[in-house]
Structure formats: structure tokens, C-alpha cells
Design a protein around this motif. Structure first.
Motif, PDB file in Angstrom:
ATOM      1  N   GLN A   7       0.827  -1.211   0.000  1.00  0.00           N
ATOM      2  CA  GLN A   7       0.000   0.000   0.000  1.00  0.00           C
ATOM      3  C   GLN A   7       0.863   1.265   0.000  1.00  0.00           C
ATOM      4  O   GLN A   7       0.586   2.232  -0.714  1.00  0.00           O
ATOM      5  CB  GLN A   7      -0.920   0.024   1.220  1.00  0.00           C
ATOM      6  CG  GLN A   7      -2.208  -0.750   1.015  1.00  0.00           C
ATOM      7  CD  GLN A   7      -3.039  -0.778   2.283  1.00  0.00           C
ATOM      8  OE1 GLN A   7      -3.073   0.183   3.025  1.00  0.00           O
ATOM      9  NE2 GLN A   7      -3.714  -1.893   2.521  1.00  0.00           N
ATOM     10  N   ILE A   8       1.921   1.223   0.825  1.00  0.00           N
ATOM     11  CA  ILE A   8       2.795   2.397   0.916  1.00  0.00           C
ATOM     12  C   ILE A   8       3.435   2.678  -0.444  1.00  0.00           C
ATOM     13  O   ILE A   8       3.443   3.809  -0.934  1.00  0.00           O
ATOM     14  CB  ILE A   8       3.902   2.170   1.983  1.00  0.00           C
ATOM     15  CG1 ILE A   8       3.274   2.080   3.366  1.00  0.00           C
ATOM     16  CG2 ILE A   8       4.941   3.276   1.932  1.00  0.00           C
ATOM     17  CD1 ILE A   8       4.236   1.606   4.432  1.00  0.00           C
ATOM     18  N   VAL A   9       3.954   1.607  -1.074  1.00  0.00           N
ATOM     19  CA  VAL A   9       4.647   1.791  -2.349  1.00  0.00           C
ATOM     20  C   VAL A   9       3.677   2.269  -3.426  1.00  0.00           C
ATOM     21  O   VAL A   9       4.005   3.171  -4.217  1.00  0.00           O
ATOM     22  CB  VAL A   9       5.351   0.488  -2.772  1.00  0.00           C
ATOM     23  CG1 VAL A   9       5.857   0.588  -4.203  1.00  0.00           C
ATOM     24  CG2 VAL A   9       6.493   0.189  -1.830  1.00  0.00           C
ATOM     25  N   ARG A  10       2.454   1.713  -3.431  1.00  0.00           N
ATOM     26  CA  ARG A  10       1.498   2.124  -4.446  1.00  0.00           C
ATOM     27  C   ARG A  10       1.141   3.602  -4.278  1.00  0.00           C
ATOM     28  O   ARG A  10       1.149   4.381  -5.226  1.00  0.00           O
ATOM     29  CB  ARG A  10       0.232   1.275  -4.363  1.00  0.00           C
ATOM     30  CG  ARG A  10      -0.704   1.533  -5.540  1.00  0.00           C
ATOM     31  CD  ARG A  10      -1.947   0.678  -5.510  1.00  0.00           C
ATOM     32  NE  ARG A  10      -1.644  -0.740  -5.358  1.00  0.00           N
ATOM     33  CZ  ARG A  10      -1.879  -1.431  -4.265  1.00  0.00           C
ATOM     34  NH1 ARG A  10      -2.408  -0.852  -3.217  1.00  0.00           N
ATOM     35  NH2 ARG A  10      -1.594  -2.704  -4.215  1.00  0.00           N
ATOM     36  N   GLN A  11       0.888   3.967  -3.011  1.00  0.00           N
ATOM     37  CA  GLN A  11       0.546   5.358  -2.714  1.00  0.00           C
ATOM     38  C   GLN A  11       1.671   6.289  -3.150  1.00  0.00           C
ATOM     39  O   GLN A  11       1.448   7.324  -3.770  1.00  0.00           O
ATOM     40  CB  GLN A  11       0.314   5.471  -1.201  1.00  0.00           C
ATOM     41  CG  GLN A  11      -0.616   6.586  -0.792  1.00  0.00           C
ATOM     42  CD  GLN A  11      -1.980   6.453  -1.477  1.00  0.00           C
ATOM     43  OE1 GLN A  11      -2.547   5.370  -1.527  1.00  0.00           O
ATOM     44  NE2 GLN A  11      -2.488   7.541  -2.034  1.00  0.00           N
ATOM     45  N   PHE A  12       2.916   5.874  -2.855  1.00  0.00           N
ATOM     46  CA  PHE A  12       4.070   6.688  -3.224  1.00  0.00           C
ATOM     47  C   PHE A  12       4.170   6.811  -4.739  1.00  0.00           C
ATOM     48  O   PHE A  12       4.490   7.882  -5.265  1.00  0.00           O
ATOM     49  CB  PHE A  12       5.335   6.053  -2.641  1.00  0.00           C
ATOM     50  CG  PHE A  12       6.580   6.830  -2.960  1.00  0.00           C
ATOM     51  CD1 PHE A  12       6.829   8.046  -2.349  1.00  0.00           C
ATOM     52  CD2 PHE A  12       7.499   6.349  -3.882  1.00  0.00           C
ATOM     53  CE1 PHE A  12       7.970   8.771  -2.641  1.00  0.00           C
ATOM     54  CE2 PHE A  12       8.640   7.068  -4.184  1.00  0.00           C
ATOM     55  CZ  PHE A  12       8.873   8.279  -3.558  1.00  0.00           C
ATOM     56  N   GLY A  13       3.885   5.709  -5.436  1.00  0.00           N
ATOM     57  CA  GLY A  13       3.912   5.738  -6.896  1.00  0.00           C
ATOM     58  C   GLY A  13       2.930   6.749  -7.446  1.00  0.00           C
ATOM     59  O   GLY A  13       3.252   7.509  -8.362  1.00  0.00           O
ATOM     60  N   TYR A  14       1.730   6.804  -6.857  1.00  0.00           N
ATOM     61  CA  TYR A  14       0.721   7.763  -7.319  1.00  0.00           C
ATOM     62  C   TYR A  14       1.211   9.192  -7.113  1.00  0.00           C
ATOM     63  O   TYR A  14       1.081  10.039  -7.994  1.00  0.00           O
ATOM     64  CB  TYR A  14      -0.596   7.570  -6.566  1.00  0.00           C
ATOM     65  CG  TYR A  14      -1.338   6.316  -6.953  1.00  0.00           C
ATOM     66  CD1 TYR A  14      -1.484   5.972  -8.293  1.00  0.00           C
ATOM     67  CD2 TYR A  14      -1.901   5.494  -5.992  1.00  0.00           C
ATOM     68  CE1 TYR A  14      -2.168   4.821  -8.647  1.00  0.00           C
ATOM     69  CE2 TYR A  14      -2.580   4.347  -6.345  1.00  0.00           C
ATOM     70  CZ  TYR A  14      -2.710   4.019  -7.675  1.00  0.00           C
ATOM     71  OH  TYR A  14      -3.377   2.881  -8.032  1.00  0.00           O
ATOM     72  N   THR A  15       1.780   9.471  -5.921  1.00  0.00           N
ATOM     73  CA  THR A  15       2.257  10.832  -5.661  1.00  0.00           C
ATOM     74  C   THR A  15       3.347  11.200  -6.639  1.00  0.00           C
ATOM     75  O   THR A  15       3.393  12.326  -7.158  1.00  0.00           O
ATOM     76  CB  THR A  15       2.841  10.932  -4.232  1.00  0.00           C
ATOM     77  OG1 THR A  15       2.525   9.749  -3.520  1.00  0.00           O
ATOM     78  CG2 THR A  15       2.298  12.130  -3.511  1.00  0.00           C
ATOM     79  N   LEU A  16       4.238  10.239  -6.909  1.00  0.00           N
ATOM     80  CA  LEU A  16       5.364  10.504  -7.800  1.00  0.00           C
ATOM     81  C   LEU A  16       4.879  10.789  -9.226  1.00  0.00           C
ATOM     82  O   LEU A  16       5.339  11.717  -9.874  1.00  0.00           O
ATOM     83  CB  LEU A  16       6.277   9.277  -7.799  1.00  0.00           C
ATOM     84  CG  LEU A  16       7.766   9.536  -8.000  1.00  0.00           C
ATOM     85  CD1 LEU A  16       8.253  10.480  -6.901  1.00  0.00           C
ATOM     86  CD2 LEU A  16       8.512   8.229  -7.911  1.00  0.00           C
ATOM     87  N   ALA A  17       3.913   9.971  -9.669  1.00  0.00           N
ATOM     88  CA  ALA A  17       3.447  10.132 -11.041  1.00  0.00           C
ATOM     89  C   ALA A  17       2.436  11.268 -11.160  1.00  0.00           C
ATOM     90  O   ALA A  17       2.114  11.697 -12.263  1.00  0.00           O
ATOM     91  CB  ALA A  17       2.831   8.824 -11.530  1.00  0.00           C
ATOM     92  N   GLY A  18       1.939  11.737 -10.044  1.00  0.00           N
ATOM     93  CA  GLY A  18       0.959  12.816 -10.074  1.00  0.00           C
ATOM     94  C   GLY A  18      -0.403  12.375 -10.547  1.00  0.00           C
ATOM     95  O   GLY A  18      -1.246  13.202 -10.881  1.00  0.00           O
TER      96      GLY A  18
END
Lengths: 373, 366
Positions: free
Chosen positions: A145-156
């Protein structure tokens, strides 16, 4: 009035008074009734906590760029993982997990930034100590969950297009003590009622005073009833004490009807006393009685769902547990305390309790009488 | 030395004579292993899930089917009438999923589609697991709908227990539990019986010293404990397939240290109590409860809150669990757990000294 007078002059009443005096004189028995249950409730309630939080995490960040440090920060700030070590070699990482110094290790490869820049999917690795299977499973769920959430923030990009709104009923704060304390209440009643009632009956056998009692004109049922009635009152008091601890120390709610609850509890105490009497007719000495009590109580407790929930047991044990009166009592306690349901949802459990109380007491009284003759 | 052995032989003879106790001394550890080993599982499967699908479109049905495709959820019996909360009240479902009537329309329009999950929170651990699963299944469903690759991929690897078999976690803990209860219980009963029956006066009157008496008695039940340990390790190998994962010496030395600590603890309780039922209650409350709750047997040690966490430092089972989990699952050997047998030996020494001191006071000087 007439009835009361007859009762007060009866043999039964005299015997009961004798037993009550004996119990009140027995400091150790009173101590046993009060101290272990209190300690058990408190320790169970406070110590058993399934929360997965503050797991020690080692980090090997070979990329060491702004984005990779952001990812590490995302792991460090959510309360699930605590960064305990920063390592820089594969040997050190495997050593840290192997010796149990950390529970998990996050490895970010050197090509992390390059892959991100090229629009490829970089892989990061999480090594988890799988010895504790339950914690490891929950931790790996949180990590993804953490990694997915971080991916979303990174990709905008915007996150999930389906948003599960989770509502937790009956125990919205997910306080584990609310689950364990009602279970331990049942456990404590089982242990004390069976041990105390079997001990008082067997002691007379052991010391030899039972023969003296038999010489008196009192009938076997009078002797038994006189012995068990004061204990019953004490055990009801113990249930109230446990309820008070649940309320005061853990804030466990009480949503059901109090008097109905006390009726069901009395029924369960009869079951516990019945178990104790049964043990007393099997065992010949105190040593044997306490050991057989363990032999009976352990499965009763383990199959009741007091500690490990019934749904997690293998199918076979789930079926076996249907015969466990404690399981039904705990279902009643949880239902009445947390859910606030009444007899309309709990009647099957009540029926089982009534049946087992009747059977246990009938069989053991019968055996007791035959042993005396 | 000779007197210690004589005392030990006498004790074993006496132990053998009570056949019910002998039978229970063998059966109880095995029964403990069976019950705890099979019945304690933390992760729920076959959780009854009910779906209130207000849309009844192919999309919503496909979404709901995703949940049943995992082995974690099974459909709950529900005729679709009445309030969904009633299912949770009655316990026929642990979780109810409510899919709104505009689910697929919003999803196709690229908008966020909310769904509602009602979870029975009575069992807080499972409620947490269910909540995570609902989110994971939702995410998995979304990833099957869209073609774009995730920004970052996480590869999780579980070491030592890749299949997340819970038996590998629970059963080594049960070994510790068994050795933490039964040897001290038998020991304490044997010790307190001498007092209850008054035979201890004869011991005091004899030339046997307190240390010799305690060592002889302890040695006898140490041997009984070794038999129990071998029995449960063997049964564990047969039933749960637990094999040594590495160097066997830490387990061998650790077991000796654990039994020494356990038996000394039983001696300590036996010298401090006066009746058998009190001794049993004392062992059950202090020994069994701490081994079950303050040893990291069910949930991680780090979850125990502050004042209680101090107590867990003097619980022998806590150290022995580290030894058994390492021996049967992790296989690291001495570098990971060198301290555990050491601390067990220290605890055993402390318990023995305490019982020695309280017994010595009762004996005449000289």
C-alpha cells in the motif's frame, strides 16, 4: 413465610452455614477467587495486542537520490515501520534479517532513478522475516500500500478509482482488549468454578471427613447442594468483579440487558460447577483433580475462541468447538457486551448452555451418590 | 553426589507409583501440543462475505466475484432482504459490501466510485485483516481493468517461511509453552506434597542437606522433563513436519537450560506454597499465563506495553521460544541466539537460589 421458616430450620440450611463459615475461614480460597482472575483479565487485556506497528526496518538505499529517500521517508513516517538501520551491502542486509535484528529490510537498487527517468517500472525489494507468519502477511500488505501510494504521488496521477469506505461496527477503534476481555471473562469463570468446586469436594474425600458427613442424617444431595450453593454465590460475585474490571480498566461497553446477562452467567457458572463435580468424582486425590482439571480445561479454553478466533481454526476443530459450552458462553458475552443483541440472536447458545449444565450436574450427582454407597 | 542420586531415585520411584499422574505427565504435554498446534491460527480464511449489489451490472458482478476468487472470502447465506447490518448482528456474515447503483457509470466516466464495506469489529485482528484484504482486492481489480504498469513495483520476499505456514510460527512456540508449564507443575506438586503430608520433617531430621535434597528432587523432574521434551519434539516432527533447520547444538543446550529454569521455578513455587491447589494455581497464574501472554507466543513481543514488557524479561519461555523458532525455522544458529541459553541458565540459578534459601531457613543449623 412458612417456607422461609422451614428453610431456616432445615438441615440444608445448617449445612450451608457450616460450608459458608468454612469458606470464609479459608483465606487461600478467597485469595484464589479474587487474585488470579483480576491478574488474568488485566494481563490478557493489556498484553495481547495484534497491532502490527513499529516493525524494525533496515534500509539499503543504493540509489540514494531524492526520490529514493522520499520512498524511505514514506516507509518511516506511517507508524508501521521504524527505520532501525541503514546498511550498504547485501551481506549486511541478509545478516540483519537472519539474526533477527530487524523484521524487514528494504532494498532500493542503484538503477532506481534511471528506470524512473526512462519511464520504466523500477523494482524495489522487501525482505521480510516470515517466522511470524501473521505479522509478515500484514506487514507485506501495508508495504505494498505504501509503495502504491508513493507511486501515485510521484506520477501525479489520482489514486484508485474505487474508494472502499470501511465502517467497522461494534468496535470502531479496533481495540483488541474489547475482543479479548469478554473471552477472558468466560475463561476465568471456567477455571475458578471448576477448580474451586472440585477442590472443596475432593478435600473432604482426601481428609476423610466425607465419611463423617455421611454418618449424619443428611442426604447426599443435601451435602452437595450445601457445598455448592455458597460457592455459586461467590462465583456470581466474581463475574461481577470481572465485569467491573472490563468496564473500568478497558472501557468495554455493555450494550445488552444486564439482568438477562446475569441469568446466562449463572447458567454458565452451573456448567463450571458441574465440570468441577465431574472431576471430583473421577479423581481420588487433590493432585489428580488439579491435573485432570488442566486436562479438561485446556481444550475447553482453546476451542472456545477466547484467544484465537473460531473462524481461524481448521474445519474439524470448528465442528468440535460446537460442543464446547465455553464457546457458547463467550458468544453470549461478546454479543451482549459489544453488539447489544439479546435472546433473539443468542437462543441457540443459551440452549446449549442449559443442556450442558443439566447433563453435567445430573451425571455427576448420580456418580457421586453411587460412590458414596 | 551419591545422596543426590539416591534422592533422585527415590523421587522417580514415587513418581512411577501414581499411575494416573504418570499417564497425565505424558498425555498432557502431547494434548497441549495437539490443541495449541492445530487450533491456534491467527489468519482467518473462509470469511463469510455478503454483497448488497444495488446496481446488478456485469461490472459490479465481476467486481464482487473478485472477492470470492480469493480463498479468503466465501459467500454468506443471505436472501437479499432486510438490512445488511442484521447479518453482522447475527454473525452470519463478518463483512458486508454495498455497491451503489451508480457504480459502473462512475467508473466508466473516470470518476471515483465509492463502495461501502461494513466489517464486524468484534475480533479486532481479523477486522484489520479484512480491511486490508478489501483494499487489496479492490486494487487488484483495478489493476486488471487498466493496462498501465504501476509506477514502482514492490517485490516482497518472505524469508524462512515463504508459504506463510502458521504452524511454523505456532508449533515452536508450543514447545516452549509445554516446557514452561508441565515440568514446573509436576515439580511444584511433588515439593508441596512433602509439606502437606509432613514427610519433609523426616528430611529435615535426616543428615541430607537442603541443597542435596533440592538437587535430587530437581534432577528427578528434570529427567521427566527431558522425556516430555523428546516426546513433544518427536510428535511435532511427525504431525507438523517440523525439522531442524540448522545446527542442533543450540536447541540441545537451550532445552537443558530451559528445563533447569523450569524445574527450579517449580521448586521455588513448591517451597513457597503450603497446599497442592495453591501450588497449582500459582504455577497456572504465574507460569502458564506469562508463558502464554508475555513470551511473544501469539503476538510479537514488541506489542507488550511498558510496565508489562519489563515482566516479560524474566519469563523463561520468552528466551526458549527464540531458541526453538531459530532451530526449527530460521536456522541461523549461535550468532542469532547465543544470549538465550545464557539468560535461561541465569534465571534457573536465581530460582534455585531462592528456593534453597527459603528451605534452608527451616533446617536446623549443623
Amino acid at each position: 413465610m412458612k417456607f422461609l421458616e422451614r428453610l431456616l430450620e432445615s438441615r440444608l440450611w445448617a449445612l450451608m452455614r457450616k460450608e459458608t463459615v468454612q469458606i470464609l475461614k479459608n483465606r487461600q480460597l478467597l485469595f484464589l477467587l479474587l487474585f488470579p482472575p483480576t491478574v488474568q483479565l488485566l494481563v490478557f487485556g493489556y498484553a495481547l495486542s495484534p497491532d502490527v506497528r513499529h516493525l524494525k526496518l533496515a534500509v539499503a538505499d543504493y540509489a540514494n537520490t531524492a526520490d529514493s529517500r522520499e520512498l524511505v521517508a514514506a516507509f518511516a513516517t506511517n507508524g508501521i515501520f521504524d527505520v532501525a538501520a541503514a546498511l550498504n551491502s547485501p551481506q549486511a542486509v541478509s545478516e540483519a534479517v537472519r539474526t533477527g535484528r530487524v523484521t524487514a529490510a528494504l532494498v532500493i537498487p542503484p538503477e532506481f532513478q534511471r528506470d524512473l527517468a526512462r519511464g520504466q517500472t523500477p523494482e524495489v525489494q522487501l525482505l521480510i522475516d516470515g517466522v511470524d507468519a501473521n505479522t509478515a502477511g500484514i506487514a507485506s500488505g501495508y508495504a505494498s500500500q505504501i509503495v502504491r501510494q508513493f507511486g501515485y504521488t510521484l506520477a501525479g496521477t489520482s489514486p484508485a478509482a474505487i474508494d472502499p469506505i470501511v465502517t467497522i461496527l461494534y468496535n470502531p477503534g479496533l481495540r483488541s482488549s474489547w475482543f479479548f476481555v469478554p473471552g477472558v471473562l468466560g475463561l476465568v469463570l471456567t477455571l475458578t468454578s471448576s477448580l474451586v468446586s472440585s477442590a472443596t469436594v475432593v478435600r473432604e474425600k482426601d481428609v476423610g471427613t466425607l465419611e463423617q458427613l455421611l454418618m449424619t442424617p443428611a442426604a447426599a444431595w443435601e451435602i452437595l447442594l450445601a457445598k455448592l450453593a455458597p460457592l455459586f454465590v461467590l462465583l456470581v460475585g466474581e463475574a461481577l468483579l470481572a465485569l467491573a474490571i472490563a468496564r473500568l480498566a478497558f472501557g468495554v461497553p455493555f450494550l445488552g440487558n444486564f439482568w438477562l446477562f446475569m441469568i446466562f452467567t449463572s447458567l454458565y457458572i452451573c456448567v463450571g460447577v458441574g465440570i468441577g463435580m465431574m472431576l471430583a468424582t473421577i479423581a481420588r486425590s487433590q493432585t489428580q483433580v488439579v491435573l485432570t482439571a488442566f486436562f479438561v480445561n485446556l481444550p475447553l479454553i482453546q476451542l472456545s475462541g477466547a484467544i484465537a478466533p473460531i473462524e481461524t481454526m481448521p474445519e474439524f476443530f470448528q465442528v468440535v468447538s460446537l460442543a464446547d459450552p465455553l464457546r457458547h458462553y463467550i458468544a453470549i458475552v461478546r454479543g451482549m457486551l459489544l453488539k447489544g443483541v439479546g435472546i433473539e440472536a443468542l437462543w441457540p447458545n443459551v440452549l446449549v448452555l442449559a443442556a450442558s449444565a443439566f447433563l453435567l450436574i445430573a451425571i455427576s450427582t448420580n456418580r457421586f451418590r453411587r460412590q458414596l454407597e | 553426589m551419591k545422596r543426590i542420586l539416591a534422592q533422585c531415585a527415590k523421587e522417580l520411584t514415587q513418581f512411577r507409583r501414581d499411575q494416573l499422574t504418570v499417564a497425565l505427565a505424558v498425555l498432557l504435554p502431547m494434548a497441549t501440543l495437539l490443541i495449541f498446534g492445530y487450533a491456534i491460527r491467527l489468519e482467518a480464511n473462509n470469511i463469510p462475505l455478503a454483497v448488497q449489489d444495488l446496481e446488478r451490472s456485469p461490472t459490479s458482478r465481476a467486481f464482487a466475484d473478485r472477492f470470492y476468487a480469493t480463498n479468503q472470502f466465501v459467500p454468506a447465506h443471505w436472501d437479499g432482504r432486510g438490512a445488511p447490518e442484521a447479518l453482522l448482528d447475527a454473525g452470519t456474515a463478518k463483512v458486508v459490501l454495498i455497491i451503489p447503483s451508480d457504480f459502473s457509470r462512475r467508473l466508466d466516466a473516470g470518476k471515483v466510485a465509492p463502495i461501502q464495506a461494513l466489517i464486524d469489529g468484534t475480533d479486532s485482528n481479523n477486522a484489520r485483516v479484512i480491511r486490508n484484504s478489501v483494499r487489496q482486492v479492490t486494487n487488484f481489480y483495478l489493476s486488471t481493468r487498466s493496462e498501465t504498469a504501476p509506477t514502482i513495483a514492490l517485490r516482497s520476499r518472505l524469508w524462512f517461511n515463504p508459504g506463510r505456514e502458521e504452524a511454523l510460527y505456532i508449533v515452536p512456540g508450543v514447545f516452549a509453552l509445554v516446557l514452561a508449564i508441565w515440568p514446573p507443575l509436576l515439580m511444584a506438586i511433588a515439593m508441596v506434597r512433602e509439606k502437606e503430608q509432613g514427610t519433609i520433617i523426616q528430611v529435615f531430621a535426616s543428615s541430607l542437606s537442603a541443597a542435596e535434597f533440592l538437587l535430587g528432587k530437581g534432577l528427578a523432574y528434570f529427567l521427566v522433563g527431558v522425556a516430555q521434551a523428546v516426546a513433544v519434539f518427536g510428535l511435532g516432527a511427525v504431525l507438523f513436519g517440523l525439522r531442524l533447520a540448522g545446527d542442533p547444538t543450540p536447541l540441545a543446550i537451550g532445552t537443558v537450560a530451559m528445563l533447569a529454569a523450569s524445574v527450579s521455578y517449580g521448586l521455588f513455587i513448591g517451597t513457597r506454597t503450603t497446599t497442592q491447589s495453591a501450588a497449582v494455581q500459582a504455577v497456572a497464574t504465574s507460569g502458564f499465563l506469562t508463558a502464554l501472554l508475555l513470551s511473544g507466543f501469539i503476538y510479537p513481543l514488541s506489542n507488550i506495553p511498558f510496565p508489562l514488557s519489563l515482566v516479560s524479561n524474566i519469563v523463561p519461555a520468552r528466551y526458549f521460544i527464540e531458541i526453538t523458532r531459530d532451530a526449527f525455522v530460521r536456522g541461523t544458529g549461535w550468532p542469532g541466539i547465543w544470549f538465550a541459553p545464557l539468560l535461561l541458565a541465569v534465571l534457573g540459578g536465581v530460582f534455585f537460589l531462592a528456593s534453597f534459601r527459603s528451605l534452608k531457613r527451616m533446617q536446623l543449623p549443623g
